[in-house]
Each structure stands twice: as C-alpha cells, then as structure tokens.
Design a protein around this motif. Sequence first.
Motif, PDB file in Angstrom:
ATOM      1  N   ARG A   1      43.627  50.270  51.672  1.00 14.43           N
ATOM      2  CA  ARG A   1      44.960  49.680  51.674  1.00 14.43           C
ATOM      3  C   ARG A   1      45.559  49.579  53.077  1.00 14.43           C
ATOM      4  N   PRO A   2      45.503  50.629  53.907  1.00 15.81           N
ATOM      5  CA  PRO A   2      46.002  50.469  55.279  1.00 15.81           C
ATOM      6  C   PRO A   2      45.233  49.391  56.050  1.00 15.81           C
ATOM      7  N   GLY A   3      43.944  49.282  55.803  1.00 20.81           N
ATOM      8  CA  GLY A   3      43.157  48.248  56.470  1.00 20.81           C
ATOM      9  C   GLY A   3      43.615  46.857  56.086  1.00 20.81           C
ATOM     10  N   TRP A   4      44.001  46.677  54.806  1.00 21.96           N
ATOM     11  CA  TRP A   4      44.518  45.379  54.361  1.00 21.96           C
ATOM     12  C   TRP A   4      45.833  45.067  55.064  1.00 21.96           C
ATOM     13  N   ILE A   5      46.692  46.065  55.224  1.00 18.17           N
ATOM     14  CA  ILE A   5      47.968  45.860  55.915  1.00 18.17           C
ATOM     15  C   ILE A   5      47.735  45.427  57.356  1.00 18.17           C
ATOM     16  N   ARG A   6      46.852  46.143  58.055  1.00 20.21           N
ATOM     17  CA  ARG A   6      46.591  45.792  59.454  1.00 20.21           C
ATOM     18  C   ARG A   6      46.007  44.387  59.575  1.00 20.21           C
ATOM     19  N   ALA A   7      45.104  44.012  58.669  1.00 16.58           N
ATOM     20  CA  ALA A   7      44.505  42.683  58.721  1.00 16.58           C
ATOM     21  C   ALA A   7      45.547  41.599  58.502  1.00 16.58           C
ATOM     22  N   ASN A   8      46.481  41.830  57.574  1.00 15.60           N
ATOM     23  CA  ASN A   8      47.487  40.811  57.300  1.00 15.60           C
ATOM     24  C   ASN A   8      48.506  40.695  58.414  1.00 15.60           C
ATOM     25  N   VAL A   9      48.828  41.805  59.060  1.00 13.84           N
ATOM     26  CA  VAL A   9      49.714  41.719  60.223  1.00 13.84           C
ATOM     27  C   VAL A   9      49.047  40.892  61.318  1.00 13.84           C
ATOM     28  N   ASP A  10      47.757  41.083  61.523  1.00 16.32           N
ATOM     29  CA  ASP A  10      47.038  40.267  62.506  1.00 16.32           C
ATOM     30  C   ASP A  10      47.134  38.786  62.160  1.00 16.32           C
ATOM     31  N   GLY A  11      46.976  38.470  60.866  1.00 19.92           N
ATOM     32  CA  GLY A  11      47.077  37.081  60.434  1.00 19.92           C
ATOM     33  C   GLY A  11      48.476  36.526  60.612  1.00 19.92           C
ATOM     34  N   PHE A  12      49.496  37.315  60.271  1.00 16.68           N
ATOM     35  CA  PHE A  12      50.880  36.878  60.461  1.00 16.68           C
ATOM     36  C   PHE A  12      51.157  36.559  61.925  1.00 16.68           C
ATOM     37  N   ARG A  13      50.651  37.409  62.814  1.00 17.05           N
ATOM     38  CA  ARG A  13      50.906  37.192  64.237  1.00 17.05           C
ATOM     39  C   ARG A  13      50.300  35.874  64.703  1.00 17.05           C
ATOM     40  N   VAL A  14      49.097  35.580  64.236  1.00 21.50           N
ATOM     41  CA  VAL A  14      48.445  34.326  64.619  1.00 21.50           C
ATOM     42  C   VAL A  14      49.285  33.136  64.210  1.00 21.50           C
ATOM     43  N   VAL A  15      49.848  33.181  63.001  1.00 22.19           N
ATOM     44  CA  VAL A  15      50.610  32.051  62.475  1.00 22.19           C
ATOM     45  C   VAL A  15      52.027  32.014  63.039  1.00 22.19           C
ATOM     46  N   LEU A  16      52.684  33.166  63.094  1.00 22.18           N
ATOM     47  CA  LEU A  16      54.120  33.188  63.340  1.00 22.18           C
ATOM     48  C   LEU A  16      54.527  33.272  64.802  1.00 22.18           C
ATOM     49  N   GLU A  17      53.750  33.933  65.632  1.00 19.42           N
ATOM     50  CA  GLU A  17      54.226  34.140  67.004  1.00 19.42           C
ATOM     51  C   GLU A  17      54.416  32.830  67.770  1.00 19.42           C
ATOM     52  N   PRO A  18      53.465  31.877  67.699  1.00 17.42           N
ATOM     53  CA  PRO A  18      53.730  30.597  68.378  1.00 17.42           C
ATOM     54  C   PRO A  18      54.961  29.884  67.815  1.00 17.42           C
ATOM     55  N   LEU A  19      55.158  29.989  66.498  1.00 17.35           N
ATOM     56  CA  LEU A  19      56.324  29.360  65.887  1.00 17.35           C
ATOM     57  C   LEU A  19      57.610  30.025  66.349  1.00 17.35           C
ATOM     58  N   MET A  20      57.594  31.337  66.444  1.00 16.18           N
ATOM     59  CA  MET A  20      58.797  32.053  66.863  1.00 16.18           C
ATOM     60  C   MET A  20      59.188  31.688  68.300  1.00 16.18           C
ATOM     61  N   GLU A  21      58.171  31.481  69.143  1.00 14.40           N
ATOM     62  CA  GLU A  21      58.472  31.060  70.506  1.00 14.40           C
ATOM     63  C   GLU A  21      59.144  29.691  70.509  1.00 14.40           C
ATOM     64  N   ARG A  22      58.624  28.791  69.690  1.00 13.65           N
ATOM     65  CA  ARG A  22      59.227  27.459  69.627  1.00 13.65           C
ATOM     66  C   ARG A  22      60.626  27.510  69.037  1.00 13.65           C
ATOM     67  N   MET A  23      60.815  28.365  68.032  1.00 12.33           N
ATOM     68  CA  MET A  23      62.139  28.497  67.427  1.00 12.33           C
ATOM     69  C   MET A  23      63.131  29.116  68.412  1.00 12.33           C
ATOM     70  N   ALA A  24      62.645  30.085  69.215  1.00 12.33           N
ATOM     71  CA  ALA A  24      63.527  30.708  70.203  1.00 12.33           C
ATOM     72  C   ALA A  24      63.963  29.691  71.250  1.00 12.33           C
ATOM     73  N   GLU A  25      63.024  28.804  71.655  1.00  7.08           N
ATOM     74  CA  GLU A  25      63.378  27.759  72.605  1.00  7.08           C
ATOM     75  C   GLU A  25      64.388  26.790  71.999  1.00  7.08           C
ATOM     76  N   LYS A  26      64.182  26.463  70.736  1.00 13.34           N
ATOM     77  CA  LYS A  26      65.079  25.542  70.047  1.00 13.34           C
ATOM     78  C   LYS A  26      66.465  26.151  69.877  1.00 13.34           C
ATOM     79  N   ARG A  27      66.493  27.456  69.608  1.00  8.36           N
ATOM     80  CA  ARG A  27      67.752  28.144  69.372  1.00  8.36           C
ATOM     81  C   ARG A  27      68.521  28.370  70.663  1.00  8.36           C
ATOM     82  N   GLY A  28      67.794  28.755  71.744  1.00 14.14           N
ATOM     83  CA  GLY A  28      68.456  29.045  73.010  1.00 14.14           C
ATOM     84  C   GLY A  28      69.115  30.408  72.973  1.00 14.14           C
TER      85      GLY A  28
END
Length: 371
Positions: A64-91
């Motif tokens: 179960r902890p291994g599943w959590i760590r794997a999904n956090v890795d996946g979230f980071r791949v998807v979300l971090e570039p988006l969050m950067e773009r959203m932060a730029e858009k938001r200012g």
Amino acid sequence: MIDWNVAVQTGTRLVRPGPQVEPAEAREVVAQLRELSRVAHGHVRDFTGLPIEADPAPATVVDRPGWIRANVDGFRVVLEPLMERMAEKRGPGLLGGGAGGVVVQAVGSRVTGMQVGAILAYMAGRVLGQYELFLPPDPSGEAPAGRLTLVAPNIVAVEQELDVDARDFRLWVCLHEETHRAQFTGVPWLRSYVQDQMTEFLLASDLDPGAMLDRLRDAAEAVADAVRGGEGNLIDAIQTPAQREILDRLTAVMTLVEGHGDYVMDAVGPEVVPSVRQIRDRFQGRREGGSKLDRTIRRLLGIELKMKQYAEGSRFVRRVVTEVGMANFNRVWDSPETLPTHAEIKEPALWMRRVLDPPAIDTTPPEANEA
C-alpha cells in the motif's frame, strides 16, 4: 501548490496495514502475481485481437505505501507542468508578493499535500491494480511509457473476504489490468488523447477568486448532500461550465476503457478462470456494499461514478461484440472520432450506425431471412 513530500508522508502514515501474512507466503504471492500477469497477457492478446507486444515487462507488485508513492510520482508528472502554467496565468496578485505571499503559499501547499495524502491513504486500501500511464521520464529512454502495477495486500485481503479460489481470483484481476495495458500500448493515440483531455480539464479551472469561492461553497454543499445520502460529489461540485464538456468526453473514454476491462475479465471464459461466475457474483456484492461512511466517501470521491462506468461500459462492449463481433467492436480504437460518446455508450446502436460500415450491421427483417 502541493507539497508532494507531505502527501507521501501523510498517506503512508494514515494507510491501514494489509493482512498479516508470513514472509514466505508474501514472497509466494508476489511471484504468482507476476507469473499470472504473463498468463493473462497472452489470453488478453488472443481474445481482444489488439496488436500488443508478445513479451511485455512483468507486472510491478507493490504494497500500500508503494502504491501511494507511485501515484504521487504520476501526479507530479501530470500536474507540475500545469501548475507552473496556471501560476503564470494567475500572476502574483492573488496571494500577494513578498514574504507574506511566500508563507501563505508554503502553508497552503502543506495543507493541500496533507489532503492529497489522506485521499491516497483511503484509496490505497481499495485499489487492486492499475496501469500507470504517467511515469517519471527514464533518462536512458529504455523504460516503457507505462507500468502495470498490482497491489498484493489488497488482492489477498479481497480474496480472503470473498472466500474464493486464490489463484482464480488473482488471474481474474490480472485479466482486467492486462486489458488496460493492451489498450494503452496497442492503441498508439489513446494515451496522449487521455492526457490531452486531462490537461484541458485542469487548464479550464476558473482562477478568479470570487469564482473559486463559489466552487468551495458548491463543494461544501456536495459534502452535506453526500452525508445525507444524496448523489453529490466533489468532482461535479468544483468543475467550471467549460470543464463539464471536457469531462463528458473524458468520462466517455474512461467508461469504455473500464467497461472493456470488465467485459474481458469475465468473457475470457471458465476454462481460464473456472470459478469466474462465483467470483463475479461475490465481487459485485462487495462493490455495492460497505458501511454508510464508506458509501459516503465513495460518492464524494467519485468512486460510485467509477462503479457505474464499469457497468455501463461493460454493457456497451457486450452488446456490440454480440451483434457485430470483436473485429467490428475494435473500430472504437481507430481514432478519437470513432470513440463512443456518452450517449452512444448508453445506446450502442447509435455508435454502430455512426461508425460501422452498413454491411457490418444486419438490418434485414427476420422474416426476410426466413424466406
């Protein structure tokens, strides 16, 4: 916006331990799951007719902890570039500049990390397996784009709870997850299509402070409705009007994908999983059961919606395959344009009329055939 380290720490701290097994038994379970994933892969390749590789990487078996760590890795791949773009858009204006803004952001990211971790801790006790679409990039470029993951303690816990044959149940689960691997490796455009829809959905978020407050109020109402036993869920509550159209497309494709997996795991046949009928009956009862609190959480997190996707998607696949055969069903994978809409999943004849060549559908009246 999200402290991922806090998410992992919170999730691994809150997750319940799995069933107690001896180390030798645990090693045996892991070895058998890896072997059964290979067996399932062959059956899925032969049954579905999808053009998939003959000898893929073995399944990754985690706790179960291994599943959590794997999904956090996946979230980071998807979300971090988006969050950067959203932060730029938001200012900087929304949180303010200077040290105060930095403190607010740091506190907010930790709080969000704890919330994500708590949700992952709950999910980590339920998920049997998944095909991970989004992995951190491999510097060598040799690793596959996705990964089949099986959560061993959850599989053991459910087979014990249902009192079913362990090997049959493990192979049955592997059939479902290997079908997902076949979909995303055998259909070249599908992975990028899903990722594009997810990106569009997230970028369509309304960053206006007033609108965000409205979304929060809607979320609070959804929580109250779910507690009362209603159909409210957080996914519906926090989306903008623009997101609803995108979510409809995303829901349609995921309903197809999940339903196809559910159909294949049952339709491969009793000669492969002798006790498949007993397993399905007991597993379905488990899906529909649970305490009031558990059902409330499932509604809030959209898990009940996922259960409906399994049923609706499986009905669509079964109806199309029964009427026009597997080869014609596989036209769904030709392009994004041949995917069924949400309305077509509910009424498969609409999809067959739109996509299939007229000869593929027998519209001759029965009395004409008899003549």
